[in-house]
Design a protein around this motif. Structure first.
Motif, PDB file in Angstrom:
ATOM      1  N   ARG A  91      -0.986   5.159  -8.410  1.00 47.63           N
ATOM      2  CA  ARG A  91      -2.261   4.806  -8.173  1.00 47.63           C
ATOM      3  C   ARG A  91      -2.692   5.088  -6.726  1.00 47.63           C
ATOM      4  O   ARG A  91      -3.772   4.586  -6.223  1.00 47.63           O
ATOM      5  CB  ARG A  91      -2.296   3.255  -8.375  1.00 47.63           C
ATOM      6  N   HIS A  92      -1.977   5.885  -6.038  1.00 53.80           N
ATOM      7  CA  HIS A  92      -2.259   6.302  -4.630  1.00 53.80           C
ATOM      8  C   HIS A  92      -2.009   7.739  -4.394  1.00 53.80           C
ATOM      9  O   HIS A  92      -1.130   8.286  -4.974  1.00 53.80           O
ATOM     10  CB  HIS A  92      -1.128   5.513  -3.905  1.00 53.80           C
ATOM     11  N   ASP A 103       8.066   0.228  -6.838  1.00 57.70           N
ATOM     12  CA  ASP A 103       9.407   0.603  -6.426  1.00 57.70           C
ATOM     13  C   ASP A 103      10.218  -0.601  -5.935  1.00 57.70           C
ATOM     14  O   ASP A 103      11.381  -0.540  -5.926  1.00 57.70           O
ATOM     15  CB  ASP A 103       9.312   1.700  -5.324  1.00 57.70           C
ATOM     16  N   THR A 139       9.464   7.615  -3.373  1.00 58.55           N
ATOM     17  CA  THR A 139       9.524   8.755  -4.245  1.00 58.55           C
ATOM     18  C   THR A 139       9.140   9.606  -3.188  1.00 58.55           C
ATOM     19  O   THR A 139       8.480   9.611  -2.283  1.00 58.55           O
ATOM     20  CB  THR A 139       8.340   8.610  -5.088  1.00 58.55           C
ATOM     21  N   ARG A 194       2.786  13.587  -4.456  1.00 56.37           N
ATOM     22  CA  ARG A 194       1.634  14.411  -4.576  1.00 56.37           C
ATOM     23  C   ARG A 194       0.640  14.029  -3.712  1.00 56.37           C
ATOM     24  O   ARG A 194       0.420  12.924  -3.443  1.00 56.37           O
ATOM     25  CB  ARG A 194       1.300  14.018  -6.251  1.00 56.37           C
TER      26      ARG A 194
HETATM   27  P1  AMP Z   1       1.758   3.293  -7.926  1.00 52.07           P
HETATM   28  O1  AMP Z   1       1.194   3.497  -9.173  1.00 52.07           O
HETATM   29  O2  AMP Z   1       0.821   4.105  -6.668  1.00 52.07           O
HETATM   30  O3  AMP Z   1       1.991   1.760  -7.394  1.00 52.07           O
HETATM   31  O4  AMP Z   1       3.044   3.919  -8.021  1.00 52.07           O
HETATM   32  C1  AMP Z   1       3.917   4.318  -9.136  1.00 52.07           C
HETATM   33  C2  AMP Z   1       5.158   5.010  -8.842  1.00 52.07           C
HETATM   34  O5  AMP Z   1       4.639   6.242  -8.524  1.00 52.07           O
HETATM   35  C3  AMP Z   1       6.040   4.403  -7.743  1.00 52.07           C
HETATM   36  O6  AMP Z   1       7.478   5.079  -7.852  1.00 52.07           O
HETATM   37  C4  AMP Z   1       5.475   5.288  -6.654  1.00 52.07           C
HETATM   38  O7  AMP Z   1       6.467   5.730  -5.499  1.00 52.07           O
HETATM   39  C5  AMP Z   1       5.172   6.871  -7.122  1.00 52.07           C
HETATM   40  N1  AMP Z   1       3.827   6.990  -6.353  1.00 52.07           N
HETATM   41  C6  AMP Z   1       2.681   6.686  -5.920  1.00 52.07           C
HETATM   42  N2  AMP Z   1       2.002   7.526  -5.300  1.00 52.07           N
HETATM   43  C7  AMP Z   1       2.499   8.672  -5.453  1.00 52.07           C
HETATM   44  C8  AMP Z   1       2.188  10.135  -5.205  1.00 52.07           C
HETATM   45  N3  AMP Z   1       0.887  10.182  -4.640  1.00 52.07           N
HETATM   46  N4  AMP Z   1       2.921  11.067  -5.538  1.00 52.07           N
HETATM   47  C9  AMP Z   1       4.130  10.860  -6.260  1.00 52.07           C
HETATM   48  N5  AMP Z   1       4.557   9.643  -6.606  1.00 52.07           N
HETATM   49  C10 AMP Z   1       3.947   8.425  -6.510  1.00 52.07           C
END
Ligand code: AMP
Length: 143
Positions: free
Chosen positions: A102-103, A55, A77, A81
């Motif tokens: 990934r979180h 983000d 976001t 989830r």
């Molecule tokens: P990440 O891969 O976790 O770095 O996040 C990729 C995208 O997904 C970013 O826009 C995050 O804000 C969003 N994101 C990360 N974790 C979650 C989650 N658990 N639920 C929804 N969106 C997420």
């Protein structure tokens, strides 16, 4: 292996930030704690959103360095989830793959109760595969 087992081993601390804090503060927090995402939490403890390094890259590309003084709420976001302690590692992999993130914050009774990253999931999956291989070797050696 379940989320509960992962959290029992790694702990339930989650690095959080208030959604009104600046993105620059979130970036410094992520850098100092060596993590890729912070959970935005309201004063009442409820999850307001999640801000990941992805983000931050997006808002920097869109608005330049000025984005760092914007609030976390402007880039996070909001439709987060969540996982429960009863979820299995296999279910986590499905949720992360499907959602392309990934979180996964863990929620218990509406409260933040931990966080699982893809690194935690991969680590446990490798342990499972290694254990299965060891059991197979032992079975073959004693059969
Ligand atoms: P990440 O891969 O976790 O770095 O996040 C990729 C995208 O997904 C970013 O826009 C995050 O804000 C969003 N994101 C990360 N974790 C979650 C989650 N658990 N639920 C929804 N969106 C997420």
């Amino acid at each position: 292996m379940t989320v509960k087992a992962i959290l029992d081993e790694k702990g339930r601390d989650v690095v959080t930030i208030h959604p009104d804090e600046a993105i620059g503060d979130a970036v410094r927090l992520m850098a100092s704690r060596r993590i890729g995402a912070v959970v935005a939490v309201r004063v009442d403890g409820g999850i307001a959103g999640i801000l990941s390094e992805r983000d931050v890259v997006r808002v920097l590309a869109e608005a330049g360095a000025e984005a760092l003084s914007q609030p976390v709420s402007s880039a996070m976001t909001v439709n987060v989830r969540r996982a429960r302690e009863s979820h299995t590692v296999h279910e986590l992999m499905e949720i992360m793959t499907e959602g392309r993130f990934r979180h996964l914050p863990v929620e218990d009774d509406g409260r933040l109760a931990g966080i699982v990253s893809i690194g935690d999931v991969v680590k446990r999956r490798i342990q499972d595969v290694e254990r299965e291989a060891q059991e197979m070797r032992q079975y073959i050696a004693t059969a």
